[in-house]
Motif scaffolding. Structure first.
Motif, short mmCIF file in Angstrom:
data_model
loop_
_atom_site.label_atom_id
_atom_site.label_comp_id
_atom_site.label_asym_id
_atom_site.label_seq_id
_atom_site.Cartn_x
_atom_site.Cartn_y
_atom_site.Cartn_z
N PHE A 130 0.87 -1.26 -0.02
CA PHE A 130 -0.06 -0.14 0.07
C PHE A 130 0.80 1.28 -0.03
O PHE A 130 1.79 1.26 0.76
CB PHE A 130 -0.84 -0.04 1.33
CG PHE A 130 -1.64 -1.33 1.48
CD1 PHE A 130 -1.42 -2.27 1.88
CD2 PHE A 130 -3.01 -1.06 0.91
CE1 PHE A 130 -2.07 -3.46 2.00
CE2 PHE A 130 -4.01 -2.14 0.81
CZ PHE A 130 -3.50 -3.30 1.55
N TYR A 179 0.65 5.29 0.80
CA TYR A 179 0.15 6.30 1.57
C TYR A 179 0.73 7.57 1.25
O TYR A 179 2.13 7.62 0.84
CB TYR A 179 0.26 6.06 2.99
CG TYR A 179 -0.91 4.99 3.43
CD1 TYR A 179 -0.11 3.66 3.48
CD2 TYR A 179 -2.09 5.04 3.67
CE1 TYR A 179 -0.92 2.51 3.85
CE2 TYR A 179 -2.96 4.00 4.35
CZ TYR A 179 -2.18 2.61 4.26
OH TYR A 179 -2.89 1.57 4.69
N ILE A 198 4.57 7.14 2.49
CA ILE A 198 4.72 5.79 3.27
C ILE A 198 4.14 4.58 2.59
O ILE A 198 3.06 4.57 2.13
CB ILE A 198 4.22 5.88 4.72
CG1 ILE A 198 4.69 7.06 5.33
CG2 ILE A 198 4.65 4.72 5.45
CD1 ILE A 198 3.94 7.41 6.73
N PHE A 207 1.20 -6.23 4.44
CA PHE A 207 0.79 -7.05 5.66
C PHE A 207 1.40 -8.30 5.51
O PHE A 207 2.05 -8.98 4.60
CB PHE A 207 -0.86 -7.37 5.13
CG PHE A 207 -1.68 -6.27 5.61
CD1 PHE A 207 -2.14 -5.28 4.90
CD2 PHE A 207 -2.31 -6.37 7.00
CE1 PHE A 207 -2.97 -4.19 5.21
CE2 PHE A 207 -3.15 -5.51 7.26
CZ PHE A 207 -3.73 -4.32 6.38
N GLN A 229 0.08 -4.96 9.66
CA GLN A 229 0.46 -4.10 8.65
C GLN A 229 1.55 -3.30 9.17
O GLN A 229 1.74 -3.01 10.27
CB GLN A 229 -0.78 -3.15 8.38
CG GLN A 229 -0.26 -2.11 7.37
CD GLN A 229 -1.45 -1.07 7.04
OE1 GLN A 229 -1.35 -0.69 5.68
NE2 GLN A 229 -2.11 -0.69 7.73
N TYR A 230 2.69 -3.47 8.57
CA TYR A 230 3.97 -3.04 8.82
C TYR A 230 4.23 -1.80 7.88
O TYR A 230 4.10 -2.11 6.60
CB TYR A 230 5.08 -4.10 8.54
CG TYR A 230 4.68 -4.92 10.01
CD1 TYR A 230 4.29 -6.09 9.29
CD2 TYR A 230 5.31 -4.80 11.22
CE1 TYR A 230 4.15 -7.36 10.42
CE2 TYR A 230 5.19 -5.88 12.05
CZ TYR A 230 4.71 -6.89 11.97
OH TYR A 230 4.27 -7.62 12.92
N PHE A 231 4.84 -0.78 8.43
CA PHE A 231 5.03 0.52 7.48
C PHE A 231 6.67 0.55 7.18
O PHE A 231 7.45 0.17 7.99
CB PHE A 231 4.46 1.81 8.22
CG PHE A 231 2.97 1.77 8.04
CD1 PHE A 231 2.42 1.09 9.25
CD2 PHE A 231 2.47 2.49 7.44
CE1 PHE A 231 0.84 1.31 9.51
CE2 PHE A 231 1.20 2.52 7.26
CZ PHE A 231 0.51 2.01 8.39
N GLY A 232 6.76 1.00 6.07
CA GLY A 232 8.08 1.49 5.80
C GLY A 232 8.46 2.79 6.50
O GLY A 232 7.55 3.38 6.96
N PRO A 233 9.88 3.02 6.64
CA PRO A 233 10.16 4.42 7.19
C PRO A 233 9.74 5.66 6.48
O PRO A 233 9.97 6.89 7.19
CB PRO A 233 11.82 4.18 7.67
CG PRO A 233 12.17 3.50 6.40
CD PRO A 233 11.09 2.49 5.94
#
Lengths: 117, 106
Positions: free
Chosen positions: A34, A36, A93, A97, A106-110
């Motif tokens: 995803f 954002y 960002i 998942f 859900q994990y986000f990039g920095p």
């Protein structure tokens, strides 16, 4: 937990240039990622869903020809901001998942901070 | 009604205080609920998932009320390091709240 990386972490460019942002899942495969965008003091706004091997799904109001998404492998999705303008300056960002069905997290990039001059 | 609503705050509380945030959602079909913490100029990091039976992790307690369609986050014994923006996330559809800003003061 799972790790998602993004590159570059920040970029400054002139108006009219294109900028490519990479999002990688480092220790898991992600068929879906995803993208954002977050403006100052605002929440994350989903731009598009990147699907491995097929076209991305864009949210309403997001120009697909301006924000090109390519999900060429199970661990890499790229977002290209074409002909960037100052109003495209934002915090971008990506996320993915990880986990078993029904228990995904859900994990986000920095994030990538883009400044268009 | 907005899909996900949170009180933006800021909540300014002294160290050691207990503070609670609520987040309401509009889609009764939503199945997964999360609280994320986001520090200034950083990406969100998962704080905890919210289960139907409620769950606790140290000083943090999350609860889900399906009937009234809201989730809550309770922080006990607030620390200075708890200062951040707390985002609630609902899925499906995948929607983020605008966040509640917490400032813990010495």
């Amino acid at each position: 937990g799972a790790v998602v990386s993004q590159h570059p972490s920040w970029v400054i460019c002139k108006s009219g240039t294109s900028v490519k942002i990479e999002c990688r899942s480092l220790d898991f495969q992600a068929t879906t990622m995803f993208w954002y965008r977050q403006f100052p003091k605002q929440s994350l706004m989903l731009m598009a869903t990147s699907n491995e091997g097929s076209k991305a799904t864009y949210e309403q109001g997001v120009e697909k020809d301006k924000f090109l998404i390519n999900h060429a492998s199970l661990t890499l999705s790229t977002l290209t901001v074409t002909s960037a303008h100052p109003e495209d300056s934002s915090f971008y960002i990506c996320s993915a998942f990880s986990g078993t069905q029904g228990g995904e997290t859900q994990y986000f990039g920095p994030g990538t901070r883009l400044l268009v001059l | 009604r907005k899909e996900v609503e949170q009180d933006p705050g800021p909540f300014n509380v002294p160290e050691g205080a207990t503070v609670a945030f609520n987040c309401t959602y509009s889609n009764s079909a939503s199945q997964s609920f999360f609280w994320y913490r986001q520090d200034c100029r950083k990406e969100p990091k998962l704080l905890m998932s919210v289960y139907s039976s409620g769950n606790e992790d140290g000083r943090f307690t999350a609860q889900l009320n399906r009937a009234s369609q809201y989730i809550s986050l309770l922080i006990r014994d607030s620390k200075l390091s708890d200062s951040a923006t707390y985002l609630c996330v609902v899925n499906p559809p995948l929607v983020f709240g605008k966040g509640t800003r917490l400032s813990v003061i010495a």
